[in-house]
Write an enzyme that holds these catalytic residues in place. Sequence first.
Site, PDB file in Angstrom:
ATOM      1  N   ARG A 109       0.839  -1.209   0.000  1.00 42.01           N
ATOM      2  CA  ARG A 109       0.000   0.000   0.000  1.00 42.01           C
ATOM      3  C   ARG A 109       0.873   1.259   0.000  1.00 42.01           C
ATOM      4  NH1 ARG A 109      -5.564   1.684   0.851  1.00 42.01           N
ATOM      5  NH2 ARG A 109      -6.218  -0.471   0.676  1.00 42.01           N
ATOM      6  N   GLU A 153      -9.424   6.065   7.484  1.00 40.57           N
ATOM      7  CA  GLU A 153      -7.989   6.307   7.357  1.00 40.57           C
ATOM      8  C   GLU A 153      -7.617   7.588   6.619  1.00 40.57           C
ATOM      9  OE1 GLU A 153      -7.930   2.342   5.615  1.00 40.57           O
ATOM     10  OE2 GLU A 153      -5.982   2.073   6.573  1.00 40.57           O
TER      11      GLU A 153
END
Lengths: 471, 763
Positions: free
Chosen positions: B311, B717
């Site tokens: 990621r 997030e």
Amino acid sequence: MIWGVSGNAAGELMNITFLLNGETVALCDVDPTRTVLDWLREERGLKGTKEGCNEGDCGACTIILTHESDSQKAASAVNACIMLLPQLQGKAVRTIEGVQSAQGDLHPIQNAVIEHHASQCGFCTPGIVNSLVAAHMRGATDHDDVLAGNLCRCTGYAPIIKAANAAQAENVPEWLADIPDNLNITPNSCAPENADELAEWYMNNPHATLVAGATDVGLWLTKKLVEPRQIGFLNRCTDLQQIIERENDIWIGSGVTIDQVQRAVKARYPGFSGMLRYFASTQIRATASLGGNIANGSPIADTPPILIALGARLSLRRGDKRRVILIEDFYIEYGRQNLQAGEFIEGIIIPHQPDGLKVYKISKRFDQDISSVLGALNIIEKDGKVQAARIAFGGMAGVPKRAKAVETALIGRDWNRQTVEDAQTVFSHDFIPLTDVRASAEYRIEVAQNMLLRVWLESHGQTVSVREVTP
Amino acid sequence: MSVKAPLPHDTAGLHVAGSARYIDDIPVPANCLHLAFGLSNEARGVITGADLSAVRAAPGVITVLKATDLPHENDVSAAAHDEPLLAQGEVFYHGQPIFLVVATSHLAARKAARLANITISKRPAIITIDEALSANSRFEGEALVWNNGDAETALNTAPRNVEGSIEIGGQEHFYLESQAALAQPQENGDMLINSSTQHPTEIQHKVAEALGKPMHSVRVESRRMGGGFGGKESQGNALAVACAVAASQTGQPCKMRYDRDDDMVITGKRHDFRINYRAGFTKDGKILGVEFVHYARCGWAADLSLPVADRAMLHADNAYYVPAMRIESHRLKTNTTSATAYRGFGGPQGMLGMERVMDHIAHELKLDPAELRQRNFYASQKDTGPKQRTHYNQKVTDFELHEMLERLTDTAQYAARKKAVSDWNANNDILKKGLAFSPLKFGISFTLSHLNQAGALVHIYQDGSVHLNHGGTEMGQGLNQKIAQVAASEFGLPMERIRITATDTAKVPNTSATAASSGSDLNGMAVKNACNKLKKRIIRILSNHWETTQSDVIFTDGMVQIGHHSMSFDAAARLAYESRVSLSATGFYRTPKLSWDRLKGRGRPFYYFAYGAAITEVVIDTLTGENRILRTDILHDAGTSLNPALDIGQVEGAYVQGAGWLTMEELVWDTSGRLQTHAPSTYKIPTCADRPDVFNVALWPGENRENTIYRSKAVGEPPFMLGISAFLALSDAIAACGEIYPALDAPATPERILKAVNRVRLG
């Protein structure tokens, strides 16, 4: 088999009486090392008081303490995790369960927290509410100060402040009125009622650990898991909690809490009281004693360098004998203080003097942090020259230490930038700091040097603190 | 409709009264036992002796377990089977559990755990990124490399270049409730687990393995967590398994909660990274190519490090179109605690790498950093040309940062304040101000595509009240409230008619972790799916009842209306019950359109992107490095918000947490691998006074172009990364001290800031 082992009793078992959420609680045979948090949760099933860190840093265990009406102390928020049950003797405690009325009416702060979305995971919330409720009872509205000892990891605090602002003008609910004056208290010999009793008891029990606020000893119990052989409690010695303004000095009893010191020195030494705003947190300041901050001998304790810079003296007592020494002579080397067996600090004496004191505390975080460096610079200028200088630092040596070479480089010289820069070069004569988790040796020495420059800049009207800058 | 309403958290009333129950608050039988681990005091070595006699003899101790006492699997890893519950012969980090104490109280267990005499023959420990590189200690055998276009040629032919490196520290989650679990033996050898976990199914799976039972013998309940932030995605496994094994052996309930210091020493944290970069660009600041090398310190076990490092690579572009990019990602194995999931899951580190590049280029060209960023943004979604693709070949079709930047620079008065900051700096030698803008584009979906699924179970009782469960967990984000709002809107009911109870593996099976910001996207759709099934059944009954067609049915205000007929929802439920129609339905959802090849780095890993933008102003003291955030303005894209109050709460909290990561939160390990910052006394998260003095947060009024639940967007997030603007503002303030680029490392503690100031002043 023993169920619920909570540590071996340190010395005698004790009798403790206090108010809990408005009702009298009388306990017999209390293990003096039992924390209030453990007792509340495990014995009383009051699970609203949370354990977040077990060392007085996060505030999840905050409870409200009300003192005897003659103690001149208002309602305080305190950390239950490092408070020992005997410290509750004669006090009144409110936990989150007792903040709402018996009929279930919420406190205005509780309502505001809901309305302003000031809780997310909710684990810090009881402690936050209790800190705000105690402040509300005292009429304190500097919410950043009030909440410096309450960590929240979810909200970013903005909605909590909105809630606090929204509720601050509301009346204090009548159900919170606790007056713990008529409690029937059974004295315990290890918790003397005055300094004379303490002196005698300590002579007979010189190996005991003396506890005033337990903000340090509490951690020995909860983190180091030590079991002191015996504890002597100072919380009942009200004569050690006095502050007396005298003709030539101010006498502060060793049991005076830091928040009381903060108020007592505000007029004479605003630099001292200003720094105490950043001494730990509201909860710790309401509990920790000045004597404790001195006696534990920590090189990073915040008050000793200031007291050294003010030329303060300690009144030490052993039995009936008293001696008075300069506080800088109290610190011999790391871990070793000028204190005999059975001797304790009775009072701290600060001579009256013109105020030239500047105090700078440097840490990674402004609030509730241990200093990497604390500088106390007491410089008196007259007719453009440095007339007197007493300068001391914490975090720069194994003990709180005076900067004598720096003082010498200043005294008698013109108070100008050249003098400051010359004096900056002699810091290395006074200090060889360490590198540790808080800061490197290089940073410490540089920042200490820069503090001297900061004093000079400040004396020329410059803004030198990021805290004074507004957007 | 209750969706889109700014309702308070569903259990706010319990929070403020102290009656919200966490694991350690659950009433337990009097014979409940308490657990503590005995920990390794070496970072690496072979256990040559373990004398536990003093532990066994300590007051209150019932039993002590070692690895060899475990009946079945000795593993608590998320997937890789490389993380024993109790060390087996060797230890791999300082703080690794070696034995398990079972005692009559928490304190007794903790005290006894320190009495062991464990002898460990030390082996050379690998602690730092450099040590791991020189020992070639890594996961996956070699670095993962993604190439898009020819970055090397682009760099070599570009008119201008910058290169550099940034160190990025890790981060402790510091959820206020430390890890905790409770196991209660049931009849037939079954086990009931209460766990503070984001991933009940994984707990169920690991406990079943450890007990040698099928998953149906283990039921896991999670009512709420006192904070998670990724730290309870896999790190709760050890406690739940320990409790289950001890409960199974003693036949008594067993509870374990980590003391804070143990929690900080034992459990994983955010990965610290070093990112090297080289970028080529035109004279007016258009990026032509970038090369990144990511070094991620993963710790001793794989845990979730591979997807985290992936990621980071996926967010190496942040919001910018980079025609040619090469990323090399090193996943380094060290003798430190196994780094784990933490809000953003590698995205923040990858993104900070790119923001550093932008910052460096702006400084090099003396261009306004916001202007430079906009020049490199992906094309607007309104742009009619062919859509640009990311470095992993996903089309960017929903880009809205051009419009957001314009709005935010306007409301935050960016240009005027930029000038004011510059004037201030010209007149102040000691205190310097900085101002910075940072955008974010964050990909939404689990990159392990099969995790993008969710289930729900919805019951309507015969009185018309609704009870539901879903696979998501509540960690403070208000997921249950959002989901209840969805159900209330679907049924046209007031909120008090909807009740959501603890997440329970017996109600909804095979759940994914509540992670990757996916909670409301996935579970909201699954609940909607179940609600729709039930509505269809009710409509059929009412159509028969009134002998009318099924068109034009409306569920609203507690009523069901078909044409001119109308009946209360409660009566309709009663009628359906009496008509012998099932009023219980499961729901299911899987995210569409995903396809992803992680080794090649090609495909569509994300369903959509969430966007945000922040402008932060700071002041620093050039004598001490002390610093403060003065003002922050944020515009964040939550799509059509399911609950604007909860979403703004996520944004505010995430920003402060993100700023904390890059400023005061510093993890320090000594050279022997011992974590020195293992308590809040030494590890400093932001306090109340550290929030910005002025803090303006607004939601961008745009709907998700993809068909998500009520066109909302995930919000857990993404706003964390808005904290990057605080770091960039500090860099801007330092840059005002001289000519050279500050090259500030993170976290920007006062000491690092002072060092950078000195560097810049010396030139």
